[in-house]
Design an enzyme around this catalytic site. Structure first.
Site, PDB file in Angstrom:
ATOM      1  N   ASP A 188     -51.946  44.349  -3.603  1.00 16.01           N
ATOM      2  CA  ASP A 188     -51.988  42.944  -3.192  1.00 16.01           C
ATOM      3  C   ASP A 188     -52.332  42.065  -4.393  1.00 16.01           C
ATOM      4  O   ASP A 188     -53.212  42.401  -5.190  1.00 16.01           O
ATOM      5  CB  ASP A 188     -53.066  42.712  -2.138  1.00 16.01           C
TER       6      ASP A 188
ATOM      7  N   ASP B 214     -48.805  42.693  -0.298  1.00 16.88           N
ATOM      8  CA  ASP B 214     -48.790  41.247  -0.070  1.00 16.88           C
ATOM      9  C   ASP B 214     -48.927  40.472  -1.372  1.00 16.88           C
ATOM     10  O   ASP B 214     -49.780  40.779  -2.206  1.00 16.88           O
ATOM     11  CB  ASP B 214     -49.948  40.847   0.857  1.00 16.88           C
TER      12      ASP B 214
ATOM     13  N   ARG C 211     -45.210  35.846   6.955  1.00 20.88           N
ATOM     14  CA  ARG C 211     -45.733  36.713   8.018  1.00 20.88           C
ATOM     15  C   ARG C 211     -47.078  36.218   8.518  1.00 20.88           C
ATOM     16  O   ARG C 211     -47.929  35.787   7.737  1.00 20.88           O
ATOM     17  CB  ARG C 211     -45.874  38.138   7.466  1.00 20.88           C
TER      18      ARG C 211
END
Length: 369
Positions: free
Chosen positions: A187, A209, A263
């Site tokens: 991430d 992410d 998302r």
């Protein structure tokens, strides 16, 4: 009034690492307005409070040691110079931790902070295999800024943000080597329990992410470029001590070659709230799973297919999210519990190239799936 090193600064930056560490209160006070150039992690950690400007010059951080610049004096500047590297050890980290008030963190031209991720990468990330250190804790780094850092190959997650009034601008995170060498859970920016965070002009290549906001209020992400990861995410929200996400704007950014575009994910049977989130002007390309995905069914990091209502998603705006997904992907997927998604604004969105989902549930009025 504190005595400054004016005479020394006239000749150049004071190299504190070449001198003995301060041994008295008077020395500490005297050096509090100095520029200190450190060539070892140990000297930087030991004398960090003695300097108004800390220059980290080609630092080699020993294995299992945090470059600990926490609790800095207010107004301290931290500058990374040359290449910063880290010894290998299986541990949780972090490799770097900086805290304090009104701190300015930056990098000189040509610098790189090299996490050496390939030594840890085994395609399992934080799910197993080797124990891997997180990269950078920006915890209690308040009323501060991190600007222009060049980061390469973090072992797992890069920036963990738990602060108030922090700006992160023009940060490059290049974990692209992990695409073929086993990078996972890398991430870029994980934000939790924070207020008034701005992340602008980030350039990210990773395997998870690009942004994950787990909790916090008044957060902005803008001008970002995200490649290779899982997209721009709210959540997962739930199962933490703070499960509220409020007043977030994610705008004017590009997501390419990633699993998802934008998302929102909340945790199955958890409680909390997501409200006042805006996704605006997001350009998508080469998305492999979902262009837009909003679901209330996460458990242990994976969707169950059964949404629950304990973390309502309200006052959500999705506008001008445009671009393409791969033919095997799904354009839009919305899975909400009964009545737990409401007051949405949905306009100017065009995600094409993939499949239309037949499994959407409880799609709020105005949205389309």
């Amino acid at each position: 009034m504190r005595t400054s090193f004016v005479s020394m600064l006239a000749l150049g930056a004071a190299v504190v690492s070449a001198a003995p560490a301060p041994t008295s209160v008077s020395e500490l006070v005297e050096r509090s307005s100095s520029t200190c150039t450190f060539t070892s992690a140990a000297s930087a950690i030991a004398s960090k409070k003695a300097c108004s400007t800390i220059v980290l010059d080609n630092i080699e951080v020993p294995a299992g040691v945090t470059l600990d610049l926490t609790k800095l004096e207010s107004g301290t500047k931290v500058i990374f110079k040359g290449e910063t590297t880290f010894g290998y050890k299986e541990w949780t980290g972090p490799l770097i931790s900086i805290s304090g008030s009104k701190i300015e963190v930056s990098g000189q031209s040509g610098h790189v902070i090299n996490g050496g991720g390939a030594s840890w990468w085994d395609s399992e990330g934080t799910n197993g295999g080797k124990t891997k250190p997180k990269f950078f804790y920006a915890h209690s780094l308040d009323d501060s800024s991190i600007t222009g850092l060049n980061v390469k190959n973090t072992p797992v997650q890069a920036f963990s943000v738990q602060s108030d009034n922090l700006v992160l601008d023009q940060i490059t995170i290049d974990n692209s080597d992990g695409d073929t060498e086993g990078g996972h859970n890398t991430d870029a920016f994980d934000v939790g329990s924070s207020t008034y965070i701005t992340i602008s002009n980030a350039n990210v290549k990773n395997q998870d992410d690009c942004l994950a906001i787990n909790s916090g209020e008044n957060i902005v992400f803008t001008g970002g470029y995200c490649s290779g990861g899982h997209g721009l995410s709210i959540g997962s929200v739930g199962l933490r001590s703070d499960n509220t996400v409020k007043n977030v704007t994610i705008s004017d950014s590009t997501v390419t070659n990633s699993a998802n575009g934008v998302r929102v994910k909340t945790v199955y049977k958890a409680t909390g709230a997501v409200s006042g989130v805006t996704f605006s002007n997001i350009k998508l390309s080469e998305i492999s799973s979902y262009g837009i995905v909003i679901e209330q069914d996460y458990e242990n990091g994976s969707p169950t297919g059964t949404p629950t209502t304990g973390v309502p998603i309200t006052d959500l705006t999705v506008e001008k999210v445009t671009g393409t997904v791969k033919s095997s992907a799904t354009d839009v997927y919305i899975l909400c519990g009964s009545g737990s998604c409401s007051d949405w604004t949905w306009s100017g969105n065009s995600v094409t190239g993939g499949k239309t989902s037949s499994k959407c549930e409880n799609v709020p009025s105005g949205a389309s799936c």
